[in-house]
Design an enzyme around this catalytic site. Sequence first.
Site, PDB file in Angstrom:
ATOM      1  N   SER A 106      10.979 -27.957 -59.910  1.00 11.61           N
ATOM      2  CA  SER A 106      11.682 -28.862 -59.004  1.00 11.61           C
ATOM      3  C   SER A 106      13.048 -28.333 -58.575  1.00 11.61           C
ATOM      4  O   SER A 106      13.751 -27.673 -59.354  1.00 11.61           O
ATOM      5  CB  SER A 106      11.862 -30.197 -59.735  1.00 11.61           C
ATOM      6  OG  SER A 106      12.885 -30.957 -59.161  1.00 11.61           O
ATOM      7  N   TYR A 112      15.162 -35.421 -66.455  1.00 10.10           N
ATOM      8  CA  TYR A 112      14.020 -34.846 -65.714  1.00 10.10           C
ATOM      9  C   TYR A 112      14.282 -33.390 -65.359  1.00 10.10           C
ATOM     10  O   TYR A 112      13.459 -32.510 -65.616  1.00 10.10           O
ATOM     11  CB  TYR A 112      13.775 -35.680 -64.438  1.00 10.10           C
ATOM     12  CG  TYR A 112      12.812 -35.020 -63.469  1.00 10.10           C
ATOM     13  CD1 TYR A 112      11.460 -34.922 -63.764  1.00 10.10           C
ATOM     14  CD2 TYR A 112      13.266 -34.485 -62.254  1.00 10.10           C
ATOM     15  CE1 TYR A 112      10.571 -34.309 -62.880  1.00 10.10           C
ATOM     16  CE2 TYR A 112      12.393 -33.869 -61.379  1.00 10.10           C
ATOM     17  CZ  TYR A 112      11.043 -33.791 -61.686  1.00 10.10           C
ATOM     18  OH  TYR A 112      10.174 -33.178 -60.811  1.00 10.10           O
TER      19      TYR A 112
HETATM   20  N1  LIG Z   1       7.183 -35.274 -55.294  1.00 10.90           N
HETATM   21  C1  LIG Z   1       8.246 -34.465 -55.300  1.00 10.90           C
HETATM   22  O1  LIG Z   1       9.134 -34.570 -54.449  1.00 10.90           O
HETATM   23  C2  LIG Z   1       8.390 -33.394 -56.340  1.00 10.90           C
HETATM   24  C3  LIG Z   1       9.508 -32.536 -56.258  1.00 10.90           C
HETATM   25  C4  LIG Z   1       9.664 -31.543 -57.208  1.00 10.90           C
HETATM   26  C5  LIG Z   1       8.720 -31.381 -58.215  1.00 10.90           C
HETATM   27  N2  LIG Z   1       7.651 -32.237 -58.287  1.00 10.90           N
HETATM   28  C6  LIG Z   1       6.691 -32.016 -59.365  1.00 10.90           C
HETATM   29  O2  LIG Z   1       5.389 -31.913 -58.818  1.00 10.90           O
HETATM   30  C7  LIG Z   1       4.433 -32.459 -59.729  1.00 10.90           C
HETATM   31  C8  LIG Z   1       3.613 -33.545 -59.039  1.00 10.90           C
HETATM   32  O3  LIG Z   1       4.514 -34.569 -58.612  1.00 10.90           O
HETATM   33  P1  LIG Z   1       4.045 -35.844 -57.790  1.00 10.90           P
HETATM   34  O4  LIG Z   1       5.163 -36.235 -56.899  1.00 10.90           O
HETATM   35  O5  LIG Z   1       2.693 -35.601 -57.233  1.00 10.90           O
HETATM   36  O6  LIG Z   1       3.989 -36.904 -58.963  1.00 10.90           O
HETATM   37  P2  LIG Z   1       2.831 -37.917 -59.427  1.00 10.90           P
HETATM   38  O7  LIG Z   1       3.449 -38.781 -60.458  1.00 10.90           O
HETATM   39  O8  LIG Z   1       2.202 -38.545 -58.249  1.00 10.90           O
HETATM   40  O9  LIG Z   1       1.776 -36.927 -60.095  1.00 10.90           O
HETATM   41  C9  LIG Z   1       1.808 -36.557 -61.450  1.00 10.90           C
HETATM   42  C10 LIG Z   1       0.460 -36.904 -62.057  1.00 10.90           C
HETATM   43  O10 LIG Z   1       0.478 -36.470 -63.410  1.00 10.90           O
HETATM   44  C11 LIG Z   1      -0.160 -37.439 -64.200  1.00 10.90           C
HETATM   45  N3  LIG Z   1       0.357 -37.338 -65.564  1.00 10.90           N
HETATM   46  C12 LIG Z   1       1.589 -37.674 -66.024  1.00 10.90           C
HETATM   47  N4  LIG Z   1       1.687 -37.447 -67.326  1.00 10.90           N
HETATM   48  C13 LIG Z   1       0.492 -36.931 -67.718  1.00 10.90           C
HETATM   49  C14 LIG Z   1      -0.035 -36.497 -68.976  1.00 10.90           C
HETATM   50  N5  LIG Z   1       0.697 -36.559 -70.085  1.00 10.90           N
HETATM   51  N6  LIG Z   1      -1.298 -36.028 -69.023  1.00 10.90           N
HETATM   52  C15 LIG Z   1      -2.065 -35.974 -67.903  1.00 10.90           C
HETATM   53  N7  LIG Z   1      -1.628 -36.387 -66.691  1.00 10.90           N
HETATM   54  C16 LIG Z   1      -0.366 -36.857 -66.598  1.00 10.90           C
HETATM   55  C17 LIG Z   1       0.183 -38.771 -63.546  1.00 10.90           C
HETATM   56  O11 LIG Z   1      -0.757 -39.797 -63.871  1.00 10.90           O
HETATM   57  C18 LIG Z   1       0.168 -38.398 -62.071  1.00 10.90           C
HETATM   58  O12 LIG Z   1      -1.091 -38.652 -61.490  1.00 10.90           O
HETATM   59  C19 LIG Z   1       5.241 -32.977 -60.931  1.00 10.90           C
HETATM   60  O13 LIG Z   1       5.249 -31.965 -61.904  1.00 10.90           O
HETATM   61  C20 LIG Z   1       6.630 -33.172 -60.357  1.00 10.90           C
HETATM   62  O14 LIG Z   1       7.620 -33.069 -61.344  1.00 10.90           O
HETATM   63  C21 LIG Z   1       7.462 -33.231 -57.376  1.00 10.90           C
END
Ligand SMILES: NC(=O)c1ccc[n+]([C@@H]2O[C@H](COP(=O)([O-])OP(=O)(O)OC[C@H]3O[C@@H](n4cnc5c(N)ncnc54)[C@H](O)[C@@H]3O)[C@@H](O)[C@H]2O)c1
Length: 316
Positions: free
Chosen positions: A126, A150
């Site tokens: 991130s 985070y």
């Molecule tokens: N959306 C953004 O702007 C953004 C920016 C930077 C980084 N990220 C990273 O990208 C990735 C996806 O983010 P997102 O926005 O799609 O979030 P999201 O919460 O929609 O997706 C994460 C998924 O992981 C699952 N999850 C959480 N803990 C878990 C566990 N212990 N075991 C199995 N599954 C688990 C959740 O149920 C969820 O479906 C994450 O790692 C997030 O940190 C997202």
Amino acid sequence: MNILVTGGAGFIGSHVCESLLSLGYKVVCVDNFNNYYSPTMKKKNISEAIKHKNFVLYELDIRDKNLREIFIKEKIDRVIHLAAMAGIRYSITYPEIYFDVNVHGTLSLLKLCVEFNIKQIIFGSSSSVYGNNPNLPLKEKYRPTPLSPYAHTKILAEEICKFFSDYHNLNVICLRFFTVYGPRGRPDMAVYQFVKSIDENKQITVYGKGELSRDFTYVSDIVDGILLSLKLPNRFEVINLGSVNSVKITQLVSIIEKNLNKKALIIDAAKITEEAESTLADISKAENLLGFKPKISIQEGILKYIEWYKNENKYE
Ligand SMILES: NC(=O)c1ccc[n+]([C@@H]2O[C@H](COP(=O)([O-])OP(=O)(O)OC[C@H]3O[C@@H](n4cnc5c(N)ncnc54)[C@H](O)[C@@H]3O)[C@@H](O)[C@H]2O)c1
């Protein structure tokens, strides 16, 4: 090729799964459907993918020891690791679960990757690791200054990836995503909240007088970056994925107002210290190593997002 996508039912993960399926990969999705936001939304996210013959879903936590059985049964070749507790503000109140899932969960997954000789791991990191660095655009070589639990978990997970890459010869690509938005967007994120509230004539909370700016990146551009990374043979890289589009929150609100043809009812709130003032990605590394080129402008992206939002609401 069999690709394990952790967090595959989430916002970004579900788009990644669909793109991989369309390219002919077998996709093994592992998600624990936690209730950070509605598990029903996550089921809906994968409702198309699940019909595909090359898609397998396991409702499982990445920290569960049974994950090992999946590596054996599904003959995993590569891993795209997106499962995480996401969201800066919630991490301030509940840091334990963030360290547990994002750090320990990543560590146990990497151990399985060593055991099963996985060819490549792509890790979803991130832009929050840069903290409040004023030297924009942000380059990968800058020293991380995380401001929230985070962001700390993301930089720790990157460091663990580096250790596993150096010590166990794993190929790991850490991609630093910059504020991702688009259809199926997480309900805790600004774009989702602003569109919904403005559309329903409800108030929106704007922090720091709307002067904060973000490099908003449309989800299909992030998916492109992930797919391009699958072709990168390098042992270890940290790469920014952004759209190089610095948008102030006031600007974002205006674009949404224009598209919905409604006026926002704004409540001003003080800036949150755990969040950066501004983010903007330097994507020269992604351009050079991956041939990455973001395609969707904020105007186009918000338009697409609102089209999706209106269709979703029609069927609810
Ligand atoms: N959306 C953004 O702007 C953004 C920016 C930077 C980084 N990220 C990273 O990208 C990735 C996806 O983010 P997102 O926005 O799609 O979030 P999201 O919460 O929609 O997706 C994460 C998924 O992981 C699952 N999850 C959480 N803990 C878990 C566990 N212990 N075991 C199995 N599954 C688990 C959740 O149920 C969820 O479906 C994450 O790692 C997030 O940190 C997202």
